[in-house]
Scaffold this motif. Structure first.
Motif, PDB file in Angstrom:
ATOM      1  N   GLY A  31      71.580  96.228  38.255  1.00 35.84           N
ATOM      2  CA  GLY A  31      70.605  95.175  38.693  1.00 35.84           C
ATOM      3  C   GLY A  31      71.090  94.434  40.229  1.00 35.84           C
ATOM      4  N   LYS A  32      70.064  93.926  40.715  1.00 35.72           N
ATOM      5  CA  LYS A  32      70.226  93.279  42.169  1.00 35.72           C
ATOM      6  C   LYS A  32      71.421  92.199  42.183  1.00 35.72           C
ATOM      7  CE  LYS A  32      66.296  92.577  44.587  1.00 35.72           C
ATOM      8  NZ  LYS A  32      65.203  92.454  44.930  1.00 35.72           N
ATOM      9  N   LYS A  33      71.583  91.600  41.205  1.00 40.36           N
ATOM     10  CA  LYS A  33      72.713  90.262  41.222  1.00 40.36           C
ATOM     11  C   LYS A  33      74.038  90.986  41.432  1.00 40.36           C
ATOM     12  CE  LYS A  33      72.065  87.126  38.270  1.00 40.36           C
ATOM     13  NZ  LYS A  33      72.201  86.596  37.204  1.00 40.36           N
ATOM     14  N   MET A  34      74.208  92.115  40.808  1.00 36.29           N
ATOM     15  CA  MET A  34      75.859  92.699  41.087  1.00 36.29           C
ATOM     16  C   MET A  34      75.501  93.607  42.504  1.00 36.29           C
ATOM     17  SD  MET A  34      78.523  93.487  39.931  1.00 36.29           S
ATOM     18  CE  MET A  34      78.596  93.145  37.933  1.00 36.29           C
ATOM     19  N   GLY A  35      74.580  94.131  42.762  1.00 36.53           N
ATOM     20  CA  GLY A  35      74.573  94.711  44.041  1.00 36.53           C
ATOM     21  C   GLY A  35      74.793  93.648  45.130  1.00 36.53           C
ATOM     22  N   PHE A  36      74.064  92.549  45.077  1.00 35.99           N
ATOM     23  CA  PHE A  36      74.065  91.557  46.126  1.00 35.99           C
ATOM     24  C   PHE A  36      75.410  91.085  46.241  1.00 35.99           C
ATOM     25  CE2 PHE A  36      74.266  86.984  47.267  1.00 35.99           C
ATOM     26  CZ  PHE A  36      73.758  87.081  48.566  1.00 35.99           C
ATOM     27  N   LEU A  37      76.221  90.953  45.085  1.00 37.51           N
ATOM     28  CA  LEU A  37      77.598  90.181  44.958  1.00 37.51           C
ATOM     29  C   LEU A  37      78.358  91.092  45.715  1.00 37.51           C
ATOM     30  CD1 LEU A  37      77.967  88.582  41.626  1.00 37.51           C
ATOM     31  CD2 LEU A  37      77.796  87.425  43.784  1.00 37.51           C
ATOM     32  N   TYR A  38      78.213  92.335  45.448  1.00 41.56           N
ATOM     33  CA  TYR A  38      79.068  93.397  46.247  1.00 41.56           C
ATOM     34  C   TYR A  38      78.877  93.334  47.838  1.00 41.56           C
ATOM     35  CZ  TYR A  38      80.635  97.886  48.464  1.00 41.56           C
ATOM     36  OH  TYR A  38      81.242  98.820  48.911  1.00 41.56           O
ATOM     37  N   GLY A  39      77.743  93.529  48.250  1.00 44.29           N
ATOM     38  CA  GLY A  39      77.084  93.143  49.528  1.00 44.29           C
ATOM     39  C   GLY A  39      77.581  91.990  50.045  1.00 44.29           C
ATOM     40  N   TRP A  40      77.445  91.038  49.457  1.00 44.52           N
ATOM     41  CA  TRP A  40      77.935  89.676  49.891  1.00 44.52           C
ATOM     42  C   TRP A  40      79.438  89.427  50.385  1.00 44.52           C
ATOM     43  CZ3 TRP A  40      77.087  84.620  51.602  1.00 44.52           C
ATOM     44  CH2 TRP A  40      78.145  83.927  51.461  1.00 44.52           C
ATOM     45  N   GLY A  41      80.176  90.176  49.400  1.00 44.28           N
ATOM     46  CA  GLY A  41      81.729  90.340  49.788  1.00 44.28           C
ATOM     47  C   GLY A  41      81.911  91.388  50.986  1.00 44.28           C
ATOM     48  N   LEU A  42      81.010  92.270  51.070  1.00 46.94           N
ATOM     49  CA  LEU A  42      81.360  93.413  51.766  1.00 46.94           C
ATOM     50  C   LEU A  42      81.106  92.823  53.281  1.00 46.94           C
ATOM     51  CD1 LEU A  42      81.647  96.536  51.805  1.00 46.94           C
ATOM     52  CD2 LEU A  42      79.205  97.039  52.333  1.00 46.94           C
ATOM     53  N   PHE A  43      80.042  92.148  53.456  1.00 50.48           N
ATOM     54  CA  PHE A  43      79.787  91.366  54.730  1.00 50.48           C
ATOM     55  C   PHE A  43      80.617  90.202  55.083  1.00 50.48           C
ATOM     56  CE2 PHE A  43      77.452  88.388  57.630  1.00 50.48           C
ATOM     57  CZ  PHE A  43      77.385  89.177  58.814  1.00 50.48           C
ATOM     58  N   THR A  44      80.827  89.392  54.196  1.00 51.34           N
ATOM     59  CA  THR A  44      81.733  88.299  54.321  1.00 51.34           C
ATOM     60  C   THR A  44      83.086  88.496  54.674  1.00 51.34           C
ATOM     61  OG1 THR A  44      81.939  87.679  52.168  1.00 51.34           O
ATOM     62  CG2 THR A  44      80.265  86.416  53.201  1.00 51.34           C
ATOM     63  N   VAL A  45      83.934  89.746  54.015  1.00 49.81           N
ATOM     64  CA  VAL A  45      85.159  89.835  53.917  1.00 49.81           C
ATOM     65  C   VAL A  45      85.581  91.282  54.107  1.00 49.81           C
ATOM     66  CG1 VAL A  45      87.408  89.238  53.062  1.00 49.81           C
ATOM     67  CG2 VAL A  45      85.576  87.692  52.746  1.00 49.81           C
ATOM     68  N   ILE A  46      85.142  91.963  53.066  1.00 45.20           N
ATOM     69  CA  ILE A  46      85.713  93.465  52.962  1.00 45.20           C
ATOM     70  C   ILE A  46      85.509  94.110  54.128  1.00 45.20           C
ATOM     71  CG2 ILE A  46      85.579  95.366  51.605  1.00 45.20           C
ATOM     72  CD1 ILE A  46      84.783  93.749  48.943  1.00 45.20           C
TER      73      ILE A  46
END
Length: 468
Positions: free
Chosen positions: A80-95
């Motif tokens: 679902g979109k929530k899990m995808g967003f959390l990954y994308g959020w982590g990718l942009f902010t830090v990873i």
């Protein structure tokens, strides 16, 4: 998107994104935690098995969802979109951006070996402990340059990636060869003479620096903590191979070539990494590896092999390596943020391609945030926190292979994970062990990064408030 990346380009992207500065540095901390050549090699082997197992598992998902966005797309499609967003959020902010910042800073620091005035120059700005140095400005200049090159089109980024990745592979192979031919006195027997008894050095001076005296035997669960701490370095040196999935939409025949590039690329890099560590164990004794100046174990080994010219040789190799690594990270990462924008989960300006048919706005957004992380000076602390989070997201994605097999067994799978279910289960077992041991023994590496990702939840609900 236009299919401009062939299989060879995809393999170069995998290898180039993986090989940055880590392999030249992390073995020092690994030896301090483990104290034995056997355990250092075993930890690299565990990391290699883990990495290739994940790549094989991702292959099934890349063939099912052969479009831009890679891991973000897989998580969104499966959970679902929530899990995808959390990954994308982590990718942009830090990873992704934190890794770009750290690799650019490594380029700057090793450039300072060749231009000592960069180290000696007064800070451009200083307020208390916060300062802006010429090395930081050089790192930002590299990020801006590579971002600009990648806005000129996929062909520009691809050409640069192939040249620099090819150069550092040849250089590493050369280092491995001369590391056994030109060493006068081999330290291999000494480093393996400790057998499987692990050691831990806990003694430090008043400045917090490790002392060479005081290796103390450790065993049992304490050894497990040492392995987990050592794996933080080896795991972080072995990530970013999934970057090729971010550009699936631009790879020729992605259902086959993305799979092949991940498996071939990760396998080749892990073999190179293990061989380079044998060079360290051959050229340097245990203390020289563990207490190499500034953890630059590659510099110490190269000085032993080449004499005074060794520092310059390694500095040039790291500069080539980090420049090529950052090009791959910059090229790939922006495609995820563009895909998120199309899903309404990122700035809408990131949706459009520029006149060169690449996501120019997404590239500049990524580059600006990575540059700000360089200025903050906190990229190192951020990266320490995210090995746990990276492995956690890898585990969720690999579990997605098993979950989809159960939920949708009739889906047409152009590629099925080799030795399923053994391959994904191997990764899940090793990954879970790594995360649990970090939670027990090295909590400073776990909760901060996890909380950073969870901060994305209120952002997700804020973005979706109108839709709901």
């Amino acid at each position: 998107m236009h299919k401009k990346l062939k299989l060879w380009d995809a393999i170069m992207l995998v290898m180039g994104s993986m090989i940055g500065s880590g392999i030249f540095i992390v073995s020092a901390d690994m030896m301090r935690n483990l104290g034995s050549g056997y355990w250092v090699v075993i930890v690299w082997l565990i990391t290699g098995i883990m990495t290739v197992a994940a790549a094989i598992s991702y292959g099934e998902l890349s063939a099912l969802f052969p479009k831009a966005g890679g891991q973000y797309t897989y998580l969104t499609e499966i959970f679902g979109k929530k899990m995808g967003f959390l990954y994308g959020w982590g990718l942009f902010t830090v990873i992704q951006t934190g890794t770009i910042a750290a690799v650019a800073m490594a380029f700057g620091k090793f450039t300072a070996y060749l231009i000592p005035s960069l180290n000696n120059a007064a800070p451009l700005f200083q307020s208390g402990e916060f300062q802006i140095t010429w090395i930081q400005m050089l790192a930002i200049a590299v990020i801006i340059l590579l971002t600009y090159i990648n806005t000129r089109g996929v062909e520009s980024g691809k050409l640069l990636q192939n040249i620099f990745t090819g150069s550092k592979i040849i250089a590493l192979l050369g280092l491995i060869a001369v590391g056994f031919i030109l060493v006068d006195v081999s330290q291999m027997a000494h480093n393996f003479s400790f057998g499987f008894e692990a050691f831990n050095n806990m003694k430090k001076d008043f400045n917090g620096n490790f002392l060479k005296e005081g290796w103390e035997p450790i065993g049992g669960m304490t050894l497990m903590g040492g392995i987990a701490a050592a794996m933080v370095g080896s795991v972080f040196s072995s990530v970013a191979w999934e970057s090729v999935t971010f550009v699936s939409g631009e790879v020729e025949n992605p259902k086959k070539n993305v799979v092949k590039s991940m498996i071939y690329g990760t396998s080749a890099v892990m073999i190179l990494y293990i061989a380079v560590n044998f060079v360290y164990l051959n050229a340097l004794d245990r203390d020289s590896i563990a207490f190499a100046a500034n953890d630059r174990v590659a510099v110490a080994a190269s000085q032993n092999i080449f004499g005074s010219a060794g520092t310059i040789i390694i500095a040039l190799l790291v500069m080539i390596s980090t420049f090529g690594c950052n090009n791959g990270l910059i090229l790939a990462g922006a495609r995820v943020f563009q895909t998120m924008a199309k899903d309404g989960l990122f700035f809408k300006q990131a949706i459009e391609n520029n006149q060169n048919e690449v996501p120019g706005n997404a590239l500049w957004m990524q580059g600006i945030w990575a540059s700000l992380l360089c200025l903050s000076g906190q990229y190192g602390n951020l990266l320490d926190m995210i090995s746990f989070v990276i492995v956690l997201f890898y585990m969720i994605t690999v579990f997605g292979v098993i979950y989809l097999r159960y939920k949708n067994p009739d889906l047409e799978r152009p590629y099925k994970a080799w030795l399923y279910p053994v391959t994904p289960v191997i990764y899940l077992i090793i990954g879970a062990g790594f995360c649990i041991l970090l939670l027990i023994y090295k909590q400073q590496y776990t909760w901060p990064g996890f909380l950073m990702v969870l901060l994305g939840l209120p952002v997700y609900y804020f973005i979706n408030r109108k839709k709901e």
